[in-house]
Design a protein around this motif. Structure first.
Motif, PDB file in Angstrom:
ATOM      1  N   VAL A  13       0.837  -1.202   0.000  1.00 14.51           N
ATOM      2  CA  VAL A  13       0.000   0.000   0.000  1.00 14.51           C
ATOM      3  C   VAL A  13       0.871   1.252   0.000  1.00 14.51           C
ATOM      4  CG1 VAL A  13      -1.667   1.339   1.353  1.00 14.51           C
ATOM      5  CG2 VAL A  13      -1.997  -1.117   1.040  1.00 14.51           C
ATOM      6  N   LEU A  14       1.913   1.282   0.828  1.00 17.66           N
ATOM      7  CA  LEU A  14       2.790   2.450   0.887  1.00 17.66           C
ATOM      8  C   LEU A  14       3.537   2.649  -0.436  1.00 17.66           C
ATOM      9  CD1 LEU A  14       4.145   2.148   4.536  1.00 17.66           C
ATOM     10  CD2 LEU A  14       2.502   3.811   3.657  1.00 17.66           C
ATOM     11  N   GLN A  15       3.942   1.577  -1.074  1.00 19.04           N
ATOM     12  CA  GLN A  15       4.612   1.698  -2.370  1.00 19.04           C
ATOM     13  C   GLN A  15       3.657   2.205  -3.438  1.00 19.04           C
ATOM     14  OE1 GLN A  15       6.297  -2.249  -2.529  1.00 19.04           O
ATOM     15  NE2 GLN A  15       8.285  -1.523  -1.803  1.00 19.04           N
ATOM     16  N   LYS A  16       2.395   1.804  -3.364  1.00 18.95           N
ATOM     17  CA  LYS A  16       1.395   2.274  -4.332  1.00 18.95           C
ATOM     18  C   LYS A  16       1.163   3.778  -4.226  1.00 18.95           C
ATOM     19  CE  LYS A  16      -1.245  -1.950  -4.948  1.00 18.95           C
ATOM     20  NZ  LYS A  16      -2.515  -2.648  -4.661  1.00 18.95           N
ATOM     21  N   ILE A  17       1.306   4.334  -3.012  1.00 18.01           N
ATOM     22  CA  ILE A  17       1.060   5.774  -2.870  1.00 18.01           C
ATOM     23  C   ILE A  17       2.331   6.604  -3.026  1.00 18.01           C
ATOM     24  CG2 ILE A  17      -1.042   5.496  -1.502  1.00 18.01           C
ATOM     25  CD1 ILE A  17       0.594   6.217   0.979  1.00 18.01           C
ATOM     26  N   GLY A  18       3.466   5.938  -3.378  1.00 18.31           N
ATOM     27  CA  GLY A  18       4.639   6.709  -3.741  1.00 18.31           C
ATOM     28  C   GLY A  18       5.897   6.529  -2.912  1.00 18.31           C
ATOM     29  N   PHE A  19       5.847   5.774  -1.825  1.00 16.28           N
ATOM     30  CA  PHE A  19       7.062   5.544  -1.059  1.00 16.28           C
ATOM     31  C   PHE A  19       7.955   4.599  -1.854  1.00 16.28           C
ATOM     32  CE2 PHE A  19       4.170   7.038   2.169  1.00 16.28           C
ATOM     33  CZ  PHE A  19       4.973   7.778   3.014  1.00 16.28           C
ATOM     34  N   THR A  20       9.219   4.961  -2.053  1.00 14.76           N
ATOM     35  CA  THR A  20      10.105   4.151  -2.881  1.00 14.76           C
ATOM     36  C   THR A  20      10.761   3.020  -2.106  1.00 14.76           C
ATOM     37  OG1 THR A  20      11.890   5.733  -2.494  1.00 14.76           O
ATOM     38  CG2 THR A  20      10.591   5.993  -4.523  1.00 14.76           C
ATOM     39  N   GLN A  21      11.052   3.229  -0.843  1.00 16.80           N
ATOM     40  CA  GLN A  21      11.636   2.184  -0.012  1.00 16.80           C
ATOM     41  C   GLN A  21      10.812   2.078   1.260  1.00 16.80           C
ATOM     42  OE1 GLN A  21      15.712   3.247   0.652  1.00 16.80           O
ATOM     43  NE2 GLN A  21      16.367   2.328  -1.270  1.00 16.80           N
ATOM     44  N   VAL A  22      10.410   0.873   1.589  1.00 19.22           N
ATOM     45  CA  VAL A  22       9.557   0.662   2.753  1.00 19.22           C
ATOM     46  C   VAL A  22      10.123  -0.476   3.583  1.00 19.22           C
ATOM     47  CG1 VAL A  22       7.250   0.040   3.543  1.00 19.22           C
ATOM     48  CG2 VAL A  22       7.512   1.415   1.469  1.00 19.22           C
ATOM     49  N   SER A  23      10.290  -0.237   4.866  1.00 19.61           N
ATOM     50  CA  SER A  23      10.661  -1.273   5.817  1.00 19.61           C
ATOM     51  C   SER A  23       9.619  -1.255   6.923  1.00 19.61           C
ATOM     52  CB  SER A  23      12.034  -0.996   6.434  1.00 19.61           C
ATOM     53  OG  SER A  23      13.024  -1.033   5.447  1.00 19.61           O
ATOM     54  N   VAL A  24       9.223  -2.405   7.365  1.00 15.90           N
ATOM     55  CA  VAL A  24       8.268  -2.495   8.459  1.00 15.90           C
ATOM     56  C   VAL A  24       8.990  -3.120   9.640  1.00 15.90           C
ATOM     57  CG1 VAL A  24       6.077  -3.482   9.217  1.00 15.90           C
ATOM     58  CG2 VAL A  24       6.333  -2.702   6.861  1.00 15.90           C
ATOM     59  N   VAL A  25       9.036  -2.391  10.747  1.00 16.67           N
ATOM     60  CA  VAL A  25       9.692  -2.876  11.958  1.00 16.67           C
ATOM     61  C   VAL A  25       8.761  -2.677  13.141  1.00 16.67           C
ATOM     62  CG1 VAL A  25      12.034  -2.411  11.153  1.00 16.67           C
ATOM     63  CG2 VAL A  25      10.808  -0.662  12.422  1.00 16.67           C
ATOM     64  N   SER A  26       8.970  -3.470  14.156  1.00 13.64           N
ATOM     65  CA  SER A  26       8.188  -3.311  15.376  1.00 13.64           C
ATOM     66  C   SER A  26       8.669  -2.068  16.096  1.00 13.64           C
ATOM     67  CB  SER A  26       8.387  -4.516  16.295  1.00 13.64           C
ATOM     68  OG  SER A  26       7.939  -5.680  15.659  1.00 13.64           O
ATOM     69  N   ALA A  27       7.756  -1.353  16.696  1.00 17.57           N
ATOM     70  CA  ALA A  27       8.129  -0.165  17.470  1.00 17.57           C
ATOM     71  C   ALA A  27       8.713  -0.608  18.801  1.00 17.57           C
ATOM     72  CB  ALA A  27       6.908   0.720  17.695  1.00 17.57           C
ATOM     73  N   GLU A 122       1.886  13.288  19.341  1.00 17.16           N
ATOM     74  CA  GLU A 122       1.376  14.336  18.449  1.00 17.16           C
ATOM     75  C   GLU A 122       2.401  15.431  18.162  1.00 17.16           C
ATOM     76  OE1 GLU A 122      -1.536  14.540  16.599  1.00 17.16           O
ATOM     77  OE2 GLU A 122      -1.561  12.428  17.206  1.00 17.16           O
ATOM     78  N   GLU A 123       3.250  15.773  19.138  1.00 12.24           N
ATOM     79  CA  GLU A 123       4.229  16.844  18.919  1.00 12.24           C
ATOM     80  C   GLU A 123       5.288  16.467  17.883  1.00 12.24           C
ATOM     81  OE1 GLU A 123       3.675  15.112  21.772  1.00 12.24           O
ATOM     82  OE2 GLU A 123       5.487  15.049  23.006  1.00 12.24           O
ATOM     83  N   TYR A 124       5.366  15.181  17.526  1.00  9.06           N
ATOM     84  CA  TYR A 124       6.332  14.732  16.521  1.00  9.06           C
ATOM     85  C   TYR A 124       5.642  14.215  15.263  1.00  9.06           C
ATOM     86  CZ  TYR A 124       9.443  15.323  20.414  1.00  9.06           C
ATOM     87  OH  TYR A 124      10.131  15.852  21.461  1.00  9.06           O
ATOM     88  N   LYS A 125       4.380  14.568  15.103  1.00  9.23           N
ATOM     89  CA  LYS A 125       3.624  14.187  13.909  1.00  9.23           C
ATOM     90  C   LYS A 125       4.000  15.131  12.771  1.00  9.23           C
ATOM     91  CE  LYS A 125      -1.095  13.739  12.243  1.00  9.23           C
ATOM     92  NZ  LYS A 125      -2.509  13.886  12.618  1.00  9.23           N
ATOM     93  N   LEU A 126       4.385  14.557  11.628  1.00 11.58           N
ATOM     94  CA  LEU A 126       4.822  15.336  10.476  1.00 11.58           C
ATOM     95  C   LEU A 126       3.710  15.578   9.466  1.00 11.58           C
ATOM     96  CD1 LEU A 126       8.226  13.536   9.791  1.00 11.58           C
ATOM     97  CD2 LEU A 126       7.811  15.534  11.221  1.00 11.58           C
ATOM     98  N   GLY A 127       2.666  14.786   9.529  1.00  6.98           N
ATOM     99  CA  GLY A 127       1.572  14.904   8.576  1.00  6.98           C
ATOM    100  C   GLY A 127       0.844  13.587   8.455  1.00  6.98           C
ATOM    101  N   SER A 128       0.274  13.343   7.287  1.00  2.74           N
ATOM    102  CA  SER A 128      -0.490  12.130   7.028  1.00  2.74           C
ATOM    103  C   SER A 128      -0.194  11.657   5.607  1.00  2.74           C
ATOM    104  CB  SER A 128      -1.984  12.422   7.173  1.00  2.74           C
ATOM    105  OG  SER A 128      -2.748  11.334   6.701  1.00  2.74           O
ATOM    106  N   ILE A 129      -0.310  10.356   5.404  1.00  6.01           N
ATOM    107  CA  ILE A 129      -0.100   9.825   4.055  1.00  6.01           C
ATOM    108  C   ILE A 129      -1.246  10.227   3.133  1.00  6.01           C
ATOM    109  CG2 ILE A 129       1.326   7.893   4.821  1.00  6.01           C
ATOM    110  CD1 ILE A 129      -1.149   6.067   4.365  1.00  6.01           C
ATOM    111  N   PHE A 130      -2.342  10.736   3.707  1.00  4.82           N
ATOM    112  CA  PHE A 130      -3.510  11.110   2.924  1.00  4.82           C
ATOM    113  C   PHE A 130      -3.510  12.575   2.492  1.00  4.82           C
ATOM    114  CE2 PHE A 130      -4.817   7.627   5.799  1.00  4.82           C
ATOM    115  CZ  PHE A 130      -4.982   6.644   4.835  1.00  4.82           C
ATOM    116  N   THR A 131      -2.525  13.331   2.933  1.00  2.72           N
ATOM    117  CA  THR A 131      -2.418  14.743   2.528  1.00  2.72           C
ATOM    118  C   THR A 131      -1.052  14.977   1.913  1.00  2.72           C
ATOM    119  OG1 THR A 131      -1.602  15.390   4.711  1.00  2.72           O
ATOM    120  CG2 THR A 131      -3.982  15.541   4.351  1.00  2.72           C
TER     121      THR A 131
END
Length: 183
Positions: A13-27, A122-131
């Motif tokens: 899904v992230l690659q479809k919306i334009g992310f070129t490199q995606v890694s999924v890691v546990s927080a 919230e103070e470290y939120k940069l935006g949303s993948i939908f905007t």
């Protein structure tokens, strides 16, 4: 997508919306929920030096025994490896990591954060993948040149301000200088 793991679905899904490199890691566990005084004491200079000395002794012991396989695996886990290599080659590091530069953390709801360790803050939120666009301008500056905390440090080009999450969790700011406490 039947049979796909959740991380595979997220990557696609992230690659479809334009992310070129995606890694999924546990927080990892957040420092924001811990006892701040305990963290500050643990991150004090005497504690850090003791930890680095123990790690250096491990490197020396493994080198003397010529345990190259163990040394090779230690390279990716060691807090000393990259600073030592940088020191030996006189190379400069301008950013401690890619947080806010080429790396971000994305919550399940699509909110974009400085890194995966800041998700939900919230103070470290940069935006949303939908905007369009992310508010990351303040993270584009190198701590080695833009931070007064780093400007006088002899090791600024070896550590480049350190982990933003660790700094925020223990000092209250991603750019705060590590507070030195005796003992």
């Amino acid at each position: 997508m039947v049979g796909d793991t959740a991380s595979q679905v997220v990557k696609e899904v992230l690659q479809k919306i334009g992310f070129t490199q995606v890694s999924v890691v546990s927080a990892s566990r957040s420092l924001f929920n811990e006892d701040t005084d305990k963290i500050r004491k643990a991150r004090g200079i005497p504690g850090l030096l003791k930890e680095l000395e123990q790690e250096a002794e491990t490197w020396i012991r493994l080198t003397q025994k010529r345990e190259h396989k163990t040394l090779k695996s230690l390279m990716t886990k060691s807090g000393l490896y990259y600073p030592i290599i940088s020191l030996m080659h006189n190379s400069k590091k301008y950013y401690s990591c890619g947080a806010g530069l080429g790396l971000v953390g994305i919550s399940a709801s699509g909110d974009v954060y400085l890194c995966h360790r800041f998700v939900g803050r919230e103070e470290y939120k940069l935006g949303s993948i939908f905007t369009k666009g992310l508010n990351r301008e303040e993270y584009q500056k190198s701590p080695t040149s833009g931070s007064t905390a780093c400007s006088t440090c002899f090791a600024k080009y070896y550590f480049a301000g350190g982990c933003k999450h660790d700094n925020a969790g223990s000092c209250g700011s991603i750019t705060a200088r590590l507070r030195i406490s005796a003992g």
